[in-house]
Design an enzyme around this catalytic site. Structure first.
Site, PDB file in Angstrom:
ATOM      1  N   ASN A   1      12.648   2.099   7.821  1.00 20.78           N
ATOM      2  CA  ASN A   1      12.027   0.810   7.514  1.00 20.78           C
ATOM      3  C   ASN A   1      13.065  -0.005   6.743  1.00 20.78           C
ATOM      4  O   ASN A   1      13.290   0.237   5.560  1.00 20.78           O
ATOM      5  CB  ASN A   1      10.769   1.062   6.668  1.00 20.78           C
ATOM      6  CG  ASN A   1      10.060  -0.220   6.301  1.00 20.78           C
ATOM      7  OD1 ASN A   1      10.532  -1.320   6.609  1.00 20.78           O
ATOM      8  ND2 ASN A   1       8.936  -0.096   5.630  1.00 20.78           N
TER       9      ASN A   1
ATOM     10  N   ARG B   1      10.567   0.662  12.097  1.00 20.88           N
ATOM     11  CA  ARG B   1       9.520  -0.336  11.870  1.00 20.88           C
ATOM     12  C   ARG B   1      10.120  -1.716  12.141  1.00 20.88           C
ATOM     13  O   ARG B   1      11.181  -2.057  11.599  1.00 20.88           O
ATOM     14  CB  ARG B   1       9.046  -0.263  10.428  1.00 20.88           C
ATOM     15  CG  ARG B   1       8.074  -1.360  10.118  1.00 20.88           C
ATOM     16  CD  ARG B   1       7.715  -1.402   8.673  1.00 20.88           C
ATOM     17  NE  ARG B   1       6.749  -2.457   8.453  1.00 20.88           N
ATOM     18  CZ  ARG B   1       6.650  -3.138   7.325  1.00 20.88           C
ATOM     19  NH1 ARG B   1       7.433  -2.873   6.314  1.00 20.88           N
ATOM     20  NH2 ARG B   1       5.753  -4.079   7.204  1.00 20.88           N
TER      21      ARG B   1
ATOM     22  N   LEU C   1      -5.664  -2.794   1.417  1.00 16.58           N
ATOM     23  CA  LEU C   1      -5.536  -3.537   0.162  1.00 16.58           C
ATOM     24  C   LEU C   1      -4.394  -2.971  -0.670  1.00 16.58           C
ATOM     25  O   LEU C   1      -4.534  -1.927  -1.317  1.00 16.58           O
ATOM     26  CB  LEU C   1      -6.850  -3.470  -0.633  1.00 16.58           C
ATOM     27  CG  LEU C   1      -8.124  -3.870   0.121  1.00 16.58           C
ATOM     28  CD1 LEU C   1      -9.350  -3.753  -0.777  1.00 16.58           C
ATOM     29  CD2 LEU C   1      -8.014  -5.284   0.690  1.00 16.58           C
TER      30      LEU C   1
ATOM     31  N   ARG D   1       0.616 -13.544  -3.095  1.00 17.94           N
ATOM     32  CA  ARG D   1       0.417 -14.534  -2.018  1.00 17.94           C
ATOM     33  C   ARG D   1      -0.974 -15.156  -2.106  1.00 17.94           C
ATOM     34  O   ARG D   1      -1.946 -14.453  -2.385  1.00 17.94           O
ATOM     35  CB  ARG D   1       0.581 -13.872  -0.651  1.00 17.94           C
ATOM     36  CG  ARG D   1       2.012 -13.579  -0.304  1.00 17.94           C
ATOM     37  CD  ARG D   1       2.116 -12.865   1.032  1.00 17.94           C
ATOM     38  NE  ARG D   1       2.928 -11.671   0.876  1.00 17.94           N
ATOM     39  CZ  ARG D   1       2.879 -10.616   1.672  1.00 17.94           C
ATOM     40  NH1 ARG D   1       2.068 -10.601   2.705  1.00 17.94           N
ATOM     41  NH2 ARG D   1       3.652  -9.582   1.447  1.00 17.94           N
TER      42      ARG D   1
ATOM     43  N   GLU E   1       1.886   5.160   7.326  1.00 19.54           N
ATOM     44  CA  GLU E   1       2.569   4.366   8.354  1.00 19.54           C
ATOM     45  C   GLU E   1       3.756   5.123   8.942  1.00 19.54           C
ATOM     46  O   GLU E   1       4.037   5.011  10.130  1.00 19.54           O
ATOM     47  CB  GLU E   1       3.001   3.019   7.767  1.00 19.54           C
ATOM     48  CG  GLU E   1       1.780   2.146   7.481  1.00 19.54           C
ATOM     49  CD  GLU E   1       2.075   0.920   6.645  1.00 19.54           C
ATOM     50  OE1 GLU E   1       2.316  -0.141   7.225  1.00 19.54           O
ATOM     51  OE2 GLU E   1       2.051   1.020   5.409  1.00 19.54           O
TER      52      GLU E   1
END
Ligand code: ADP
Length: 399
Positions: free
Chosen positions: A7, A91, A209, A241, A385
């Site tokens: 990644n 990724r 989350l 954000r 992931e």
């Protein structure tokens, strides 16, 4: 069969080596400050502590070379040779409309990923550098690209189109894409296993989350809506954000602050969310939670707004799917905060959702946190992931 998962960010690179047979992590690590003074590798082989090596990494090829050297090192390595790496899974953040699933990397695939760079200018170029560096150092090893956006490509038009002139979509691909797809795919598939029902028969809502946060609606094994948009700025209120705002706010802020659009967007990305709402107190949910429990007003405001937005998305996705079998919580906050799950589920009592407060405090494993009587299940599912990327990689190279 060992799969190396990469990644790659602009100045950092995370990796994991996974045994695809047992699905266990063999080693993992992080290269930080690539191309910047003070670069270092934090390498953690399974069953041992972190090994930190400070060394100059002038670029990503240097960083990956250091990772490969560590993995095969006589003392701390976990492999006898690089031949024991069967494939590399990368990724990639944005696959645009070109990639609805993972793909084996070829020159054409690299060119197609490059064409998506404009949609994710901070992430895709870095992902591509990681791919090129790995190809340079391991030219004979097959590589697979796994896209954050791919899982969401099944969304119907009514979910992904913005209410703007259609030509912006036709000519410039302006639409909702969604992110965290690897996590939403992994968690929703795990939910079906936990519920012991066919994935294709379920209506699921996944709440990822973390510092970045998104919700998705997964109906009959396919994503039908998600909260992030063309970029990861849309949707929930996140760590820093803003999530959804009236776009006219941007012009107004430019006027009153005399900042440029770029500067305002930077604020929406980096100084907003719970950090902004807590008047700069913190973007870290642990800090906010502690302060909330002491009644600190900035944290109360920020967490109330965060929770409310999550609930609104859950409600809208339940309506969009015509019901929901399970709501799944994952990622840093979703997995680890009984407090936030409780706050969200308090709103959902009218649906007959009932948390089991003893189960809700369990950590780090898959658990159904609802009572037997609850009309809808609430599941906590730790995301993985890297494992999802390794699984995709194996599936593709076996083909
Ligand atoms: P990302 O990958 O987007 O950086 P993570 O999924 O790692 O984010 O989540 C990070 C967030 O999870 C942080 O805000 C952190 O405070 C929160 N978090 C982690 N553990 C806990 C916990 N025990 N209680 C509350 N929040 C937690």
């Amino acid at each position: 069969m060992n799969i190396l998962v990469i990644n790659c960010g602009s100045s950092s690179l995370k990796f994991q080596l996974i045994d695809a047979g047992t699905e266990e992590m063999i080693a993992k690590g992080l290269c930080e400050r690539i191309g910047i003074p003070g670069s270092r590798l934090v390498y953690t082989p399974k069953d041992s502590g972190k090994i930190i090596t400070e060394a100059v990494m002038k670029d990503h090829t240097d960083a990956i070379r250091m990772v490969l050297d560590s993995l095969t090192d006589a003392k701390v390595g976990v492999l006898t040779s690089l031949n024991e790496i069967s494939a590399v899974g990368h990724r990639v953040v944005h696959g645009g409309e070109k990639f609805a699933s993972s793909t084996v990397i070829t020159d054409d695939v690299i060119a197609a990923i490059e064409e998506c760079n404009a949609l994710a200018p901070l992430h895709n170029p870095a992902n591509l550098i990681g791919i090129q560096s790995c190809r340079e150092l391991m030219p004979d090893v097959p590589m697979v690209a796994v896209f954050d956006t791919a899982f969401h490509q099944t969304m119907p038009e009514e979910a992904y189109l913005y209410g703007i002139p259609y030509e912006y979509y036709e000519k410039h691909q302006v639409r909702k894409y969604g992110f965290h797809g690897t996590s939403h795919a992994y968690v929703s598939a795990q939910a079906a296993k936990m519920l012991n029902k066919p994935y294709e028969s379920l209506k699921l809502i996944v709440c990822h989350l973390g510092n970045g946060a998104s919700v998705s609606a997964v109906k009959n094994g396919k994503c039908v809506d998600t909260s992030m948009g063309m970029t990861p700025l849309e949707g929930l209120i996140m760590g820093t954000r803003s999530g959804d705002v009236d776009p006219a706010v941007i012009e107004y802020l430019c006027k009153i602050t005399e900042k440029s659009v770029g500067e305002v967007l930077e604020e929406l990305n980096k100084k907003s969310g719970v950090l902004g709402l807590s008047a700069g107190f913190s973007s870290d949910f642990r800090d906010l939670e502690d302060a909330y429990l002491e009644g600190e007003e900035n944290s109360v405001r920020a967490l109330n707004a965060f929770t409310y937005r999550v609930v609104k998305y859950i409600g809208s996705y339940c309506a969009a799917m015509g019901g929901v079998d399970a709501i799944c919580f994952t990622a840093g906050l979703g997995e680890n905060s009984p407090f936030i799950r409780e706050k969200i589920c308090e709103y959902l009592g009218f649906w007959g959702i009932e948390l089991d407060h003893e189960l809700n405090v369990l950590r780090g494993k898959e658990v159904d946190v609802t009572t037997k009587e609850s009309r809808t299940r609430v599941l906590v599912i730790p995301t993985n992931e890297e494992l999802a990327i390794a699984r995709e990689t194996v599936a593709l190279i076996n083909n």
